[in-house]
Design a protein around this motif. Structure first.
Motif, short mmCIF file in Angstrom:
data_model
loop_
_atom_site.label_atom_id
_atom_site.label_comp_id
_atom_site.label_asym_id
_atom_site.label_seq_id
_atom_site.Cartn_x
_atom_site.Cartn_y
_atom_site.Cartn_z
N ASP A 26 0.80 -0.93 0.10
CA ASP A 26 -0.02 0.01 -0.01
C ASP A 26 0.76 1.22 0.14
N LEU A 27 1.85 1.24 0.80
CA LEU A 27 2.77 2.31 0.75
C LEU A 27 3.50 2.70 -0.58
N PHE A 28 3.91 1.76 -1.15
CA PHE A 28 4.79 1.90 -2.27
C PHE A 28 3.92 1.72 -3.63
N GLN A 29 2.48 1.38 -3.41
CA GLN A 29 1.64 1.25 -4.61
C GLN A 29 2.28 0.32 -5.68
N CYS A 30 2.65 -0.97 -5.14
CA CYS A 30 3.00 -1.89 -6.02
C CYS A 30 2.39 -3.38 -5.38
N ASN A 31 2.70 -4.25 -6.36
CA ASN A 31 2.03 -5.47 -5.98
C ASN A 31 2.76 -6.36 -5.03
N ARG A 32 2.29 -7.33 -4.21
CA ARG A 32 2.75 -8.09 -2.97
C ARG A 32 4.01 -8.75 -3.75
N ALA A 33 3.82 -9.36 -5.04
CA ALA A 33 5.02 -10.22 -5.31
C ALA A 33 6.21 -9.34 -5.42
N ASN A 34 6.07 -7.99 -6.18
CA ASN A 34 7.40 -7.31 -5.87
C ASN A 34 7.87 -6.93 -4.63
N VAL A 35 6.93 -6.95 -3.57
CA VAL A 35 7.35 -6.60 -2.24
C VAL A 35 8.19 -7.83 -1.53
#
Length: 219
Positions: A26-35
């Motif tokens: 949510d903070l970085f506005q990216c999908n969880r796979a990237n996280v």
């Protein structure tokens, strides 16, 4: 990933902090796979610990790990100092002195994140002068872990003593006095380690967003 590394290096993100995948997504506005990929990379750098069924946490070095880190730093930074003594140019000396002045100014303003970043930058620039990229990568990891260790176990806030010790190191480097340079490098790291208290760990209680993006306090 760089935001997490910066937050750790500036003691805004403390040891033991939980790094929730959804919160980071949510903070970085990216999908969880990237996280997940970023967290795996940080785990490989010994900055993050991945705990089965619990998630990712900033590593919490044990007292023994803390001692091992400083022992490793003394061995590596002595080698770096010896090589830097052969390679240092006048521009390098000028840069290091400017870094120390900026460090001192950050201390005066009570801007701890900037002071910590500049302190680490001083050691990393010496590694760049030495020109051994393998040792530079090792030192990058060790200085990051040192920041976590100091955040947990340090007896007191960083003081101007560190800047004075850095200045003496640069004086020896400029003078080409390798013996004194090695002695000062070793004593500086031993001084940092001597101010650790393994009986009273310290904690912080900021939200993940505040830990990652909190701005330094302005004087």
């Amino acid at each position: 990933m760089s935001a997490i590394l910066d937050a750790v290096a500036e003691q805004r993100l403390p040891a033991g902090a939980k790094l929730g995948e959804q919160a980071l997504s949510d903070l970085f506005q990216c999908n969880r796979a990237n996280v997940r990929r970023a967290l795996a990379t940080l785990a490989a750098q010994n900055v993050v610990e991945l705990r089965p069924n619990r998630g990712a946490f900033v590593v919490t070095p044990s007292p023994q790990e803390a001692r091992d880190v400083f022992q490793a730093r003394r061995a590596i930074e002595r080698t770096i100092a010896r090589q830097a003594a052969s390679n240092a140019k006048p521009d390098d000396i000028a840069y290091l002195r400017e870094n120390i002045l900026a460090e001192s100014e950050a201390h005066r303003r009570a801007d701890k994140p900037t002071e910590l970043r500049l302190t680490r930058q001083f050691h990393m620039y010496l590694a760049q002068i030495a020109g051994n990229h393998v040792l530079e990568r090792f030192l990058s990891e060790l200085t990051m872990r040192s920041t976590l260790i100091l955040g947990i176990y340090s007896l007191s806030e960083h003081s101007c003593a560190s800047e004075a010790e850095h200045m003496r190191i640069v004086d020896a480097l400029e003078a080409g006095d390798t013996g004194l340079l090695l002695e000062l490098t070793d004593s500086h790291l031993r001084h940092l380690e001597a101010h650790l208290n393994f009986d009273i760990p310290q904690t912080a209680a900021l939200s993940l967003q505040d830990q990652l993006f909190r701005h330094p306090i302005e004087a």
